[in-house]
Write an enzyme that holds these catalytic residues in place. Structure first.
Site, PDB file in Angstrom:
ATOM      1  N   ARG A  59       0.829  -1.214   0.000  1.00  0.00           N
ATOM      2  CA  ARG A  59       0.000   0.000   0.000  1.00  0.00           C
ATOM      3  C   ARG A  59       0.862   1.262   0.000  1.00  0.00           C
ATOM      4  O   ARG A  59       0.542   2.255  -0.654  1.00  0.00           O
ATOM      5  CB  ARG A  59      -0.911  -0.020   1.228  1.00  0.00           C
ATOM      6  CG  ARG A  59      -1.867   1.145   1.308  1.00  0.00           C
ATOM      7  CD  ARG A  59      -2.891   0.933   2.421  1.00  0.00           C
ATOM      8  NE  ARG A  59      -3.841   2.026   2.513  1.00  0.00           N
ATOM      9  CZ  ARG A  59      -4.087   2.721   3.617  1.00  0.00           C
ATOM     10  NH1 ARG A  59      -3.443   2.443   4.741  1.00  0.00           N
ATOM     11  NH2 ARG A  59      -4.977   3.685   3.605  1.00  0.00           N
ATOM     12  N   HIS A  63       0.642   4.629  -2.296  1.00  0.00           N
ATOM     13  CA  HIS A  63       0.463   5.958  -1.708  1.00  0.00           C
ATOM     14  C   HIS A  63       1.652   6.868  -1.992  1.00  0.00           C
ATOM     15  O   HIS A  63       1.498   8.085  -2.111  1.00  0.00           O
ATOM     16  CB  HIS A  63       0.211   5.846  -0.205  1.00  0.00           C
ATOM     17  CG  HIS A  63      -1.172   5.384   0.112  1.00  0.00           C
ATOM     18  ND1 HIS A  63      -1.812   5.678   1.286  1.00  0.00           N
ATOM     19  CD2 HIS A  63      -2.060   4.641  -0.608  1.00  0.00           C
ATOM     20  CE1 HIS A  63      -3.030   5.137   1.285  1.00  0.00           C
ATOM     21  NE2 HIS A  63      -3.192   4.500   0.149  1.00  0.00           N
ATOM     22  N   ASN A  92      -3.082   8.297   5.189  1.00  0.00           N
ATOM     23  CA  ASN A  92      -1.869   7.627   5.678  1.00  0.00           C
ATOM     24  C   ASN A  92      -1.797   7.482   7.185  1.00  0.00           C
ATOM     25  O   ASN A  92      -1.194   6.543   7.702  1.00  0.00           O
ATOM     26  CB  ASN A  92      -0.623   8.390   5.203  1.00  0.00           C
ATOM     27  CG  ASN A  92      -0.462   8.334   3.702  1.00  0.00           C
ATOM     28  OD1 ASN A  92      -0.874   7.364   3.065  1.00  0.00           O
ATOM     29  ND2 ASN A  92       0.119   9.375   3.128  1.00  0.00           N
ATOM     30  N   HIS A 193      -6.140  -5.647  -2.596  1.00  0.00           N
ATOM     31  CA  HIS A 193      -7.010  -5.789  -1.425  1.00  0.00           C
ATOM     32  C   HIS A 193      -7.294  -7.260  -1.105  1.00  0.00           C
ATOM     33  O   HIS A 193      -8.228  -7.571  -0.381  1.00  0.00           O
ATOM     34  CB  HIS A 193      -8.302  -4.985  -1.619  1.00  0.00           C
ATOM     35  CG  HIS A 193      -8.082  -3.504  -1.558  1.00  0.00           C
ATOM     36  ND1 HIS A 193      -9.046  -2.574  -1.845  1.00  0.00           N
ATOM     37  CD2 HIS A 193      -6.971  -2.778  -1.220  1.00  0.00           C
ATOM     38  CE1 HIS A 193      -8.542  -1.350  -1.706  1.00  0.00           C
ATOM     39  NE2 HIS A 193      -7.294  -1.452  -1.332  1.00  0.00           N
TER      40      HIS A 193
END
Ligand code: HEM
Ligand SMILES: *[C@@H]1O[C@H](CO)[C@@H](O)[C@H](O)[C@H]1NC(C)=O
Ligand SMILES: *[C@@H]1O[C@H](CO)[C@@H](O)[C@H](O)[C@H]1NC(C)=O
Length: 318
Positions: A59, A63, A92, A193
Site C-alpha cells: 500500500r 500511496h 496515511n 485488497h
C-alpha cells in the site's frame, strides 16, 4: 542552483539515463551489486514475522507513487519547517504501516553502499518483494530502478490524489487517469485488497441498508465494528476473509460474491467491461497482470538528479 544548472547541462550533453529519469532494470547492478538482495532479505524476514507489514508496504508504494510521484515523499517525518508531511495526511495516518521495515532495509543497504540507493527505489523493491513472499513466490518480476528521492511532502496532497473508499467507478477511473493509469490498471491493482486490514471507519457506511455488501459479511462486521468508530475506537478487520494473508486472486471471487469492504471494490462490477475483467481474474491468471501494473505504477512522475537526491536517511531530507 548553479549545481543544478550544471547537472542539467551535463544531462543534455551526455544524455545519461540517470539524468533523464529513465528507469532501468539492474540499475544498481554495478553501483551497488547487493542492493536488491539486501532489501529482499530484510523484507522476507519482516513479512515472515508479520505478514501485515507486507500488506502495509504494498500500500505504501501506491500511496508514495500517487502523491508527488514515486519519490519516497511518504516517508518524510514532520519537522518544524514542514509540520504536515504526507505521512500525516488522513489516508496515511494512522493506518499506513511498514515504515520500520523500510528504515531497516535502508540502513542495511547504507552499510554496504553508502549514499547510493534511493529510498524511492527501496520502497519499489520492498513492495515487489512483499508481493513475492505473500504470493508464495508466484508474483515475481523485475522492476526498473533509478528513482531519486523528493524534498516536497504535503499532507494536503494526499486527499487530492489518493482515492477514498467511497469513490464510484467514474471517480476511481478519473483518479487513476490523472496518474497515467487506465481502467485495466485500476481493476488489476485493486486486487492488492486480497491482503491486509482495514479500519472500521473506512467502511461503516456500508454496514447498514441500503448497501450492496453481502448481508452475511455485514452481520459479521457489525459485530466487530462500533457503530460510530472514532480515533480512539477504530478496530481493524481483514480485507479478504477467505485467505487473509495470501496474495492471490481470491479478491476477485470476493468482489463477485459482494464480500468486499469498500464501495471502490464493489464498483468494479458497475460497468460491463470492468465486471468482465473481475470475472476473468476470479478464474485465474491475475499475478502476471499485477506484476506488470506494479511496474507501471512505479514509473509515475519519477524524479531525477535534477529535482531529487539520494537521501541518507529515509525520514529526513539531506
Ligand atoms: C482503487 C482505489 C483504492 C482505494 C479507494 C483504496 C482504499 C483503501 C482503504 C480505505 C484501505 C484501508 C485503510 C485502513 O482503514 O486501514 C486500504 C488498504 C489497503 N490497500 Fe487500498 N485502495 C485502493 C487501491 C489500492 C492499490 C492500487 C493498492 C496497491 C497496489 C492498494 C493496497 C492496499 C493494501 C495492501 C491495503 C492493506 C494495508 C494494510 O493492511 O496495512 N490499494 N485501501
Ligand atoms: C497544499 O498546501 C500548500 C501550502 O501549505 C499549498 O501551496 C498547496 O497549493 C496545497 N495543495 C493542495 C492540493 O491543496
Ligand atoms: C459518481 O460520483 C460523481 C460525483 O459524486 C457523480 O457526479 C457521478 O454521477 C457518479 N457516477 C456514477 C456512475 O454513479
Amino acid at each position: 542552483m548553479a549545481a543544478r544548472v550544471a547537472i542539467w547541462v551535463a544531462c543534455v550533453l551526455v544524455m545519461v539515463a540517470t539524468c533523464q529519469g529513465r528507469l532501468r532494470v539492474g540499475y544498481y547492478h554495478r553501483k551497488c551489486p547487493p542492493a536488491e538482495y539486501v532489501v529482499r532479505d530484510v523484507v522476507g524476514k519482516a513479512v515472515r514475522q508479520n505478514p501485515g507489514v507486507g500488506a502495509g508496504i504494498v500500500r505504501m508504494f501506491f500511496h508514495d507513487c500517487f502523491v508527488q510521484g514515486c519519490d519516497a515523499s511518504v516517508l518524510l517525518d514532520p519537522t518544524p519547517a514542514n509540520p504536515q508531511p504526507e505521512k500525516l495526511g488522513p489516508p496515511n495516518f494512522p493506518s499506513l504501516r511498514g515504515f520500520e521495515v523500510i528504515d531497516a532495509a535502508k540502513s542495511a543497504v547504507e552499510k554496504v553502499c553508502p549514499g547510493v540507493v534511493s529510498c524511492a527505489d527501496i520502497i519499489a523493491f520492498a513492495a515487489r518483494d512483499a508481493s513475492f513472499f505473500l504470493s508464495g513466490h508466484r508474483i515475481r518480476y523485475k522492476i526498473p530502478a533509478g528513482r531519486f528521492d523528493g524534498r516536497v511532502s504535503l499532507a494536503n496532497e494526499t486527499l487530492a490524489f489518493l482515492p477514498p473508499p467511497f469513490f464510484n467507478l467514474t471517480q476511481l477511473v478519473g483518479s487513476f487517469q490523472a496518474k497515467g493509469l487506465d481502467v485495466d490498471d485500476l481493476v488489476v491493482l485493486s486486487g492488492a485488497h486480497t491482503i491486509g486490514r482495514s479500519h472500521c471507519s473506512s467502511f461503516t457506511d456500508r454496514l447498514s441498508p441500503p448497501s450492496d455488501m453481502n448481508p452475511a459479511l455485514a452481520t459479521v462486521l457489525r459485530a466487530k465494528c462500533p457503530a460510530n468508530p472514532n480515533f480512539t475506537n477504530d478496530p481493524t478487520v481483514v480485507q479478504d476473509v477467505v485467505t487473509p494473508d495470501a496474495m492471490d486472486n481470491q479478491y476477485y471471487k470476493n468482489v463477485l460474491a459482494k464480500n468486499v469492504l469498500f464501495d471502490s471494490d464493489a464498483a468494479l462490477l458497475s460497468s460491463p467491461p470492468t465486471a468482465a475483467k473481475v470475472a476473468a481474474f476470479a478464474r485465474g491468471k491475475w499475478e502476471r497482470s499485477f506484476a506488470r501494473a506494479m511496474v507501471k505504477l512505479g514509473g509515475i512522475e519519477v524524479k531525477t538528479a535534477a529535482n531529487g537526491e539520494i537521501r541518507r536517511m529515509c525520514r529526513i531530507v539531506n
